[in-house]
Design a protein around this motif. Structure first.
Motif, short mmCIF file in Angstrom:
data_model
loop_
_atom_site.label_atom_id
_atom_site.label_comp_id
_atom_site.label_asym_id
_atom_site.label_seq_id
_atom_site.Cartn_x
_atom_site.Cartn_y
_atom_site.Cartn_z
N VAL A 146 -55.43 21.72 -35.42
CA VAL A 146 -54.22 21.06 -35.91
C VAL A 146 -53.24 20.92 -34.75
CG1 VAL A 146 -52.34 21.11 -37.57
CG2 VAL A 146 -54.58 22.06 -38.20
N LYS A 147 -52.94 19.69 -34.36
CA LYS A 147 -52.12 19.45 -33.18
C LYS A 147 -50.72 20.03 -33.33
CE LYS A 147 -54.50 15.24 -31.66
NZ LYS A 147 -54.37 13.79 -31.33
N PHE A 148 -50.12 19.87 -34.50
CA PHE A 148 -48.76 20.38 -34.69
C PHE A 148 -48.73 21.90 -34.54
CE2 PHE A 148 -45.51 22.20 -37.46
CZ PHE A 148 -44.37 21.62 -36.94
N VAL A 149 -49.72 22.58 -35.12
CA VAL A 149 -49.77 24.04 -35.02
C VAL A 149 -49.99 24.47 -33.58
CG1 VAL A 149 -51.02 26.10 -35.77
CG2 VAL A 149 -50.60 24.25 -37.38
N ARG A 150 -50.84 23.73 -32.85
CA ARG A 150 -51.06 24.06 -31.44
C ARG A 150 -49.77 23.92 -30.64
NH1 ARG A 150 -55.76 22.36 -27.23
NH2 ARG A 150 -56.90 23.59 -28.76
N ALA A 151 -49.05 22.83 -30.89
CA ALA A 151 -47.80 22.62 -30.16
C ALA A 151 -46.77 23.69 -30.48
CB ALA A 151 -47.24 21.24 -30.48
N ALA A 152 -46.79 24.19 -31.73
CA ALA A 152 -45.79 25.16 -32.16
C ALA A 152 -46.17 26.59 -31.77
CB ALA A 152 -45.60 25.07 -33.67
#
Length: 298
Positions: A124-130
């Motif tokens: 999950v890109k958003f989770v990785r960024a966060a």
């Protein structure tokens, strides 16, 4: 002219047959067992020689008076005497089991948390960024830094020990899995989707098996962090109700200025770490490599 063409075709066919035979030979798995003598020379003798050299240098430093203060460097015989006394009194296995049981149970909980967290961050890109940068930061943070807040939050009990282990091991396991998933060839994912392996099915049958080498490396590092975190917690947070583990034994030796006991604890900590690696992680790593044709069974 026809004879020349026939000769060329025969030559090409012979070259292709030779190439095919060579590739078959490379892919052939050797199942024969190594002779006992060869196994002894390659696997057992080198570490035995290394240990003997360390003991010889250690004894020489004491015998020749290079370090003549036993409160700084006890002799190997003195350390052996402390180990033997602890064994005869029935305390040695208790020290080891107190720490090993905590370490393995804490690592098991870290595995249950770190694996889904790593998959979530990887997919999950958003989770990785966060969360990705936070995991990397936590992995670089010394485990001993978590001991004081864990004591304040949870008190001097086993829950505090497990919390320190989790905070030390979970980031390593999660980051190892993220690294493994990042190295999965995109062709595997496309082939899986073509065959209907999407969602959880694709994760279970495609992503996890392909990411296994990185995941195993993360597990190995996670155990190292678990063990180090536990030793830090046992050294700092001493309390009678917690029992005497290897870290507490090390701290007891320091408080008593007993260097033989200190060396006893250090040797036991080192031995347990090596034993866990040899019994669990090295066989797991060899199985993963062998299943991918990277290690020939011999």
């Amino acid at each position: 002219m026809a004879s020349t063409e026939t000769t060329a075709r025969d030559k090409d066919g012979g070259d292709l047959a030779g190439l095919e035979a060579g590739l078959d030979a490379l892919e052939t798995v050797q199942t024969g067992r190594k002779p006992l003598r060869r196994t002894f020379v390659e696997k057992i003798l080198p570490p035995v020689v290394a240990i003997a050299l360390v003991l010889a240098v250690w004894q020489a430093l004491v015998s020749f008076g290079i370090v003549d203060d036993p409160t700084k460097l006890p002799s190997p015989g003195a350390v052996w005497g402390v180990l033997r006394e602890a064994w005869l009194q029935g305390e040695l296995l208790g020290y080891i089991w107190t720490s090993v049981s905590r370490g393995l149970l804490g690592f098991f909980f870290a595995l249950l948390i770190g694996t889904p967290l790593g998959l979530l961050v990887a997919r999950v890109k958003f989770v990785r960024a966060a969360i990705g940068p936070i995991l990397s930061g936590l992995q670089s943070l010394p485990s001993v830094a978590w001991v004081p807040p864990a004591v304040i939050w949870l008190g001097l009990n086993n829950q505090m020990m497990y919390a320190v282990i989790l905070l030390g091991a979970v980031p390593s396991i999660a980051n190892g899995l993220v690294s493994g998933v990042d190295q999965v060839p995109p062709l595997f994912l496309r082939a899986g989707r073509t065959l209907g392996a999407t969602g959880l099915k694709g994760t279970w049958h495609i992503v996890l098996p392909a990411a296994l080498p990185g995941y195993v490396a993360g597990l190995k590092q996670g155990w190292a962090f678990s063990w180090r975190s536990l030793m830090a917690a046992e050294i700092i947070a001493s309390f009678p109700d917690l029992g005497v583990g290897l870290g507490q034994l090390l701290e007891n030796g320091r408080n008593a200025s007993d260097m033989a006991m200190v060396f006893e604890a250090i040797l036991l900590i080192l031995t347990v770490g090596i034993a866990i690696d040899l019994l669990i992680f090295s066989p797991l790593e060899r199985w993963v490599l062998r299943s991918r044709g990277l290690l020939v069974k011999g």
